[in-house]
Design a protein around this motif. Structure first.
Motif, short mmCIF file in Angstrom:
data_model
loop_
_atom_site.label_atom_id
_atom_site.label_comp_id
_atom_site.label_asym_id
_atom_site.label_seq_id
_atom_site.Cartn_x
_atom_site.Cartn_y
_atom_site.Cartn_z
N GLN A 33 0.82 -1.21 0.00
CA GLN A 33 0.00 0.00 0.00
C GLN A 33 0.86 1.26 0.00
N SER A 37 0.96 3.96 -3.21
CA SER A 37 0.30 5.22 -2.88
C SER A 37 0.75 6.30 -3.85
N ARG A 98 -9.12 0.10 -1.73
CA ARG A 98 -8.45 1.22 -1.05
C ARG A 98 -9.45 1.99 -0.18
#
Length: 411
Positions: A33, A37, A98
């Motif tokens: 993640q 990003s 997400r």
């Protein structure tokens, strides 16, 4: 179990229930993640940019290889950012994952705040029940199962309402406190370490072009107290000849200027036939081109100026200087005696600069010097340039994104 023996640190309660396999899977997900990003490419550029600044400031010759390397890395990170953005816009599944993972994190942080704030007012089994449901959310997240994750997040939210409902609304003080901390950090960075500055005019051509955005090192000379124009103590070194500085105009204090230091306290500066003498010593310069073209701006429109381009050696700082083939000012200027606690500055575009020679106003005005306390810092590097030419200039009357100017050291 009583409230007194309830494990009130929610993170510990969840960690105690994770298996080694779950811990490894969770770490991998966290890294995935982070690296996917939209902040990841920008963060990596920032991390690499710090040693880049150190290298080009302390080893000027390194710019010949460091700048191209930094530009290549910056371009790679830009394309990585674009690729991530496109992927996130195209993949509906990734968008949903997400969003749900973000909701889950918010719920976890909310529960932690409440457990920390009112530990003695919560039900005795609150930590255990929330920890168990949080692990179900985590399992669904690790499996990347959108439907199950949505179900488990909704269940966790419902459990929060049941067990923590009376304290769920964040207090006004917490909101103000968070904003105040973020503002304080930003002000601290701008006051002590680094500040951006946009080049508004052509007075420093060709070193700095109109539309360049530079980072200013506010630490090198000492921490300046804003509004008081005082530097209590020196940190790295004093301002030196050849430095390009941003300063608060001592004549019109609502304006900031950027110029090059030519004289320091105790110096005598003379400009004779456009050549600079410091304490009687000629600062050598070499003609590079008699018909050099620079782009200036008048009334919002780009213009071409034909000038003479020199390389000047100012106290061992080799830099560019422009002179008009038809100078309008006097052939001899000075002498200028730099008082204690001040510096004498000039623009590199010598015939198109309101600087110390003309009191920062124009021909006919007495000389003015920059007090040390007015200096905001030393210009280091161009981090962004919106100037003549470049990408998209055809859409904006000649103004575009100048990728060739990115990470240009200020010399």
């Amino acid at each position: 179990m009583t409230a007194a023996t309830t494990p009130l640190k929610l993170g510990e309660a969840i960690d105690a229930r994770r298996t080694p396999e779950q811990l490894r899977a969770r770490r991998l997900l966290v890294w995935r993640q982070l690296l996917t990003s939209l902040w990841a490419p920008l963060t990596l550029v920032g991390i690499v940019f710090i040693p880049y600044l150190f290298v080009i400031e302390n080893l000027p010759a390194s710019a010949s290889w460091a700048k191209p390397a930094m530009q290549f890395f910056g371009a790679a990170m830009f394309f990585a950012w674009v690729a991530l953005l496109v992927w996130r816009l195209v993949s509906k599944r990734e968008q949903a994952l997400r969003k749900l993972r973000h909701e889950a994190r918010e719920l976890f942080h909310e529960a932690e705040r409440i457990f920390k704030r009112v530990p003695d007012k919560l039900p005795a089994n609150a930590a255990e029940r929330i920890a168990e449901q949080a692990l179900r959310v985590e399992d669904a997240s690790l499996a990347a199962d959108v439907a199950r994750l949505d179900k488990e997040v909704r269940a966790l939210d419902k459990l929060h309402e049941e067990l923590l409902g009376a304290w769920r609304k964040q207090s006004g003080w917490e909101t103000v406190s968070g904003f105040t901390k973020a503002l304080a950090i930003a002000l601290l960075i701008r006051t002590i370490f680094i500040e951006p500055y946009r080049i508004p005019s052509g007075s420093m051509l060709p070193t700095l072009e109109i539309g360049d955005q530079v980072f200013v090192n506010k630490f090198i000379y000492g921490v300046r107290i804003p509004f008081m124009n005082v530097v209590p103590f020196q940190i790295v070194r004093a301002p030196a000849r050849g430095d390009v500085i941003v300063f608060n105009n001592p004549v019109e204090t609502d304006k900031d200027f950027i110029k090059r230091i030519v004289g320091i306290a105790g110096d005598r500066v003379d400009v004779v036939n456009e050549k600079v003498y410091v304490n009687g010593e000629l600062q050598d310069r070499t003609l590079v081109a008699k018909d050099f073209i620079v782009r200036n701006m008048e009334n919002g429109e780009w213009t071409d100026d034909q000038v003479m381009y020199y390389r000047e050696n100012l106290d061992s700082v080799n830099h560019a200087v422009l002179q008009s083939p038809y100078p309008r000012g006097p052939r001899s200027e000075g002498p200028f005696f730099v008082p204690e606690g001040h510096v004498f500055v000039m623009g590199d575009n010598r015939d198109n600069s309101s600087d110390s020679r003309v009191g920062f106003i124009g021909q006919g005005h007495p000389a003015a010097y920059v007090p040390i306390g007015h200096i905001k810092g030393k210009a280091m590097v161009v981090w962004l340039s919106l100037g003549y030419g470049g990408l998209f200039s055809g859409f904006f009357d000649g103004t575009g994104l100048r990728l060739d100017r990115f990470f240009e050291p200020v010399r």
